[in-house]
Scaffold this active site. Structure first.
Site, PDB file in Angstrom:
ATOM      1  N   CYS A 223      -3.351  -4.597   3.721  1.00  0.00           N
ATOM      2  CA  CYS A 223      -1.987  -4.171   4.087  1.00  0.00           C
ATOM      3  C   CYS A 223      -2.090  -2.944   4.981  1.00  0.00           C
ATOM      4  CB  CYS A 223      -1.171  -3.853   2.827  1.00  0.00           C
ATOM      5  SG  CYS A 223      -0.768  -5.306   1.861  1.00  0.00           S
ATOM      6  N   ALA A 224      -3.226  -2.814   5.688  1.00  0.00           N
ATOM      7  CA  ALA A 224      -3.410  -1.624   6.546  1.00  0.00           C
ATOM      8  C   ALA A 224      -3.301  -2.013   8.015  1.00  0.00           C
ATOM      9  CB  ALA A 224      -4.741  -0.959   6.237  1.00  0.00           C
TER      10      ALA A 224
ATOM     11  N   GLU B 127      -0.522  -9.740  16.545  1.00  0.00           N
ATOM     12  CA  GLU B 127       0.781  -9.952  15.902  1.00  0.00           C
ATOM     13  C   GLU B 127       1.835 -10.162  16.987  1.00  0.00           C
ATOM     14  OE1 GLU B 127       1.568  -6.783  13.140  1.00  0.00           O
ATOM     15  OE2 GLU B 127      -0.275  -7.120  12.029  1.00  0.00           O
TER      16      GLU B 127
ATOM     17  N   HIS C 188       3.686  -8.372   8.316  1.00  0.00           N
ATOM     18  CA  HIS C 188       3.660  -6.910   8.495  1.00  0.00           C
ATOM     19  C   HIS C 188       4.902  -6.262   7.852  1.00  0.00           C
ATOM     20  CE1 HIS C 188       1.870  -3.591  11.262  1.00  0.00           C
ATOM     21  NE2 HIS C 188       2.454  -3.035  10.201  1.00  0.00           N
TER      22      HIS C 188
HETATM   23  P1  NAD Z   1      -4.044   8.196   5.777  1.00  0.00           P
HETATM   24  O1  NAD Z   1      -4.386   8.835   7.065  1.00  0.00           O
HETATM   25  O2  NAD Z   1      -3.319   8.983   4.758  1.00  0.00           O
HETATM   26  O3  NAD Z   1      -5.374   7.621   5.090  1.00  0.00           O
HETATM   27  C1  NAD Z   1      -6.380   6.961   5.794  1.00  0.00           C
HETATM   28  C2  NAD Z   1      -7.697   7.312   5.138  1.00  0.00           C
HETATM   29  O4  NAD Z   1      -8.724   6.529   5.736  1.00  0.00           O
HETATM   30  C3  NAD Z   1      -8.089   8.796   5.297  1.00  0.00           C
HETATM   31  O5  NAD Z   1      -8.258   9.393   4.029  1.00  0.00           O
HETATM   32  C4  NAD Z   1      -9.393   8.725   6.076  1.00  0.00           C
HETATM   33  O6  NAD Z   1     -10.330   9.723   5.673  1.00  0.00           O
HETATM   34  C5  NAD Z   1      -9.887   7.334   5.724  1.00  0.00           C
HETATM   35  N1  NAD Z   1     -10.904   6.834   6.639  1.00  0.00           N
HETATM   36  C6  NAD Z   1     -11.035   7.075   7.967  1.00  0.00           C
HETATM   37  N2  NAD Z   1     -12.136   6.454   8.429  1.00  0.00           N
HETATM   38  C7  NAD Z   1     -12.695   5.812   7.372  1.00  0.00           C
HETATM   39  C8  NAD Z   1     -13.843   4.999   7.216  1.00  0.00           C
HETATM   40  N3  NAD Z   1     -14.660   4.718   8.251  1.00  0.00           N
HETATM   41  N4  NAD Z   1     -14.113   4.496   5.989  1.00  0.00           N
HETATM   42  C9  NAD Z   1     -13.304   4.773   4.937  1.00  0.00           C
HETATM   43  N5  NAD Z   1     -12.206   5.548   5.029  1.00  0.00           N
HETATM   44  C10 NAD Z   1     -11.905   6.047   6.238  1.00  0.00           C
HETATM   45  O7  NAD Z   1      -3.226   6.876   6.162  1.00  0.00           O
HETATM   46  P2  NAD Z   1      -2.286   6.014   5.207  1.00  0.00           P
HETATM   47  O8  NAD Z   1      -0.898   6.488   5.340  1.00  0.00           O
HETATM   48  O9  NAD Z   1      -2.897   5.914   3.870  1.00  0.00           O
HETATM   49  O10 NAD Z   1      -2.364   4.599   5.980  1.00  0.00           O
HETATM   50  C11 NAD Z   1      -3.470   3.759   5.818  1.00  0.00           C
HETATM   51  C12 NAD Z   1      -3.346   2.546   6.733  1.00  0.00           C
HETATM   52  O11 NAD Z   1      -2.192   1.782   6.392  1.00  0.00           O
HETATM   53  C13 NAD Z   1      -3.201   2.860   8.224  1.00  0.00           C
HETATM   54  O12 NAD Z   1      -3.959   1.912   8.940  1.00  0.00           O
HETATM   55  C14 NAD Z   1      -1.718   2.640   8.496  1.00  0.00           C
HETATM   56  O13 NAD Z   1      -1.455   2.339   9.829  1.00  0.00           O
HETATM   57  C15 NAD Z   1      -1.472   1.445   7.587  1.00  0.00           C
HETATM   58  N6  NAD Z   1      -0.084   1.213   7.212  1.00  0.00           N
HETATM   59  C16 NAD Z   1       0.349  -0.076   7.205  1.00  0.00           C
HETATM   60  C17 NAD Z   1       1.632  -0.352   6.798  1.00  0.00           C
HETATM   61  C18 NAD Z   1       2.155  -1.751   6.817  1.00  0.00           C
HETATM   62  O14 NAD Z   1       3.312  -1.943   7.135  1.00  0.00           O
HETATM   63  N7  NAD Z   1       1.362  -2.742   6.462  1.00  0.00           N
HETATM   64  C19 NAD Z   1       2.482   0.691   6.383  1.00  0.00           C
HETATM   65  C20 NAD Z   1       1.998   1.992   6.389  1.00  0.00           C
HETATM   66  C21 NAD Z   1       0.694   2.248   6.809  1.00  0.00           C
HETATM   67  C1  MLT Z   2       2.739   1.921   9.898  1.00  0.00           C
HETATM   68  O1  MLT Z   2       1.637   2.128  10.420  1.00  0.00           O
HETATM   69  O2  MLT Z   2       3.506   2.830   9.579  1.00  0.00           O
HETATM   70  C2  MLT Z   2       3.107   0.509   9.597  1.00  0.00           C
HETATM   71  O3  MLT Z   2       2.383  -0.397  10.310  1.00  0.00           O
HETATM   72  C3  MLT Z   2       4.537   0.215   9.500  1.00  0.00           C
HETATM   73  C4  MLT Z   2       5.250  -0.068  10.772  1.00  0.00           C
HETATM   74  O4  MLT Z   2       5.702   0.843  11.424  1.00  0.00           O
HETATM   75  O5  MLT Z   2       5.439  -1.207  11.112  1.00  0.00           O
END
Ligand code: NAD
Ligand code: MLT
Length: 323
Positions: free
Chosen positions: A242-243, A273, A291
């Site tokens: 979900c990242a 996407e 997403h």
């Molecule tokens: P964050 O910055 O708080 O956490 C990311 C973590 O990844 C950090 O702690 C960092 O140290 C770690 N990291 C960096 N490189 C790394 C590596 N090589 N190996 C292991 N860890 C590593 O970000 P977050 O808010 O927790 O978001 C995480 C992910 O989720 C991002 O990719 C963001 O875009 C995605 N996201 C997706 C959705 C969605 O709609 N599906 C929503 C929100 C965020």
């Molecule tokens: C994000 O990185 O915040 C998520 O992918 C959510 C989005 O904006 O679609």
């Protein structure tokens, strides 16, 4: 959708190119000192956006709009790009820096929603809920095909232990799972404090029954989970993403499922996407959402408010909160 056209030149032109919460952009609407001209035009092609962007001072996007070098170069008056969400992988940061354009995101506003979605996906995967739902909706009462596994006493491997990874771990512990995590910034002390185990990537993927990734998409994390990692995983491991699409090698995941190594995968994100015609979606072991991790009323309002307030702060003080 078009709501207003940019005409004034003495205004700060804010161009919203992706659908955002109307409540979330309320701070922009009610701002009176700055002469903000807020325009919403979503669903534009790159060419259409380039044609519209010359007078724009602030470009506000979610993840759909790819803010490329060409778009930034065409935006002669651009001062700031606001990303209503976490990931800035849809923005050419190098080009923004070269053109002196500041990029701000909203790092906290959707953490909870993304963590809840991850847990929902893991539970759905463990109990075949989407597959059973589909069968029943099609008139099939099949109890034999959908025997699942419990989460309790299983090990969840978390790769990327930032905001969302940490929240997922809290919730997994509530399900009485064991948690092992890898993050370059995770210390032994913090892991102990949270009641989880700290490991290397290899230790995490080897120990886990379920693996969830929560890193940004960076050159170092692209295809981080690949065939070498699948090879050392437990048989019947289940994978959740979900990242960002691309943290898990999609071709290698496909093969690992077809070969029977991986019991299933729950995917919210894809390399390309929209992913309406994806090979992984043909597999019955794969469940998916388009997403939706941050798609809640609360998260959308929160990220739009955060980034709107940052825009106002920038034009009033010259500083931002989340550069
Ligand atoms: P964050 O910055 O708080 O956490 C990311 C973590 O990844 C950090 O702690 C960092 O140290 C770690 N990291 C960096 N490189 C790394 C590596 N090589 N190996 C292991 N860890 C590593 O970000 P977050 O808010 O927790 O978001 C995480 C992910 O989720 C991002 O990719 C963001 O875009 C995605 N996201 C997706 C959705 C969605 O709609 N599906 C929503 C929100 C965020
Ligand atoms: C994000 O990185 O915040 C998520 O992918 C959510 C989005 O904006 O679609």
């Amino acid at each position: 959708m078009v709501t207003k056209t940019v005409t004034a030149t003495n205004f700060i032109n804010v161009f919203i190119a992706d659908p955002l919460s109307e409540d979330g952009i309320f701070p922009l609407r009610q701002e009176t000192e700055l002469n903000l001209n807020v325009v919403i035009e979503t669903g534009l092609t790159p060419e259409q956006l380039i044609a519209r962007i010359e007078d724009v001072h602030v470009l506000l996007v979610r993840s759909q709009t790819k803010v490329t070098r060409e778009i930034i170069a065409a935006a002669k008056n651009l001062k700031l790009i606001g990303r209503a969400g976490v990931g800035v992988d849809n923005i050419d940061l190098a080009a923004a820096t070269e053109h002196g354009v500041i990029v701000v995101n909203a790092p906290d506003g959707n953490t909870n929603s993304a963590a809840e979605h991850t847990i929902a996906m893991m539970t759905s995967l463990a109990r075949h809920i989407p597959q059973a739902y589909n069968a029943l909706k099609n008139g099939v009462w099949d109890r034999k095909s959908y025997v699942g596994v419990e989460l309790k006493n299983k090990t969840l491997g978390v790769v990327g232990f930032g905001r969302i990874g940490t929240e997922v771990a809290f919730r997994a512990k509530g399900q009485r799972m064991n948690v092992i995590a890898y993050d370059p910034f995770l210390t032994e002390e913090r892991a102990k404090e949270l009641g989880i185990t700290k490991g290397t990537v290899d230790e995490v993927v080897q120990a886990a029954d379920f693996i969830t990734v929560h890193t940004p998409l960076l050159p170092e994390t692209r295809n981080l989970i690949n065939k070498d990692k699948f090879a050392i995983m437990k048989n019947d491991v289940r994978i959740i993403n979900c990242a960002r699409g691309g943290i898990i090698d999609e071709e290698d995941l496909y093969n690992a499922i077809v070969e029977g190594k991986v019991a299933g995968a729950a995917l919210d994100v894809f390399v390309e996407e929209p992913a309406t015609n994806h090979k992984l979606l043909t597999l019955p072991q794969v469940i998916a959402t388009p997403h939706l991790g941050a798609s809640t009323i609360e998260a959308q309002e929160s990220v739009a408010v955060d980034v709107s307030n940052d825009i106002i702060k920038f034009f009033k003080t010259g500083t931002v909160t989340n550069p």
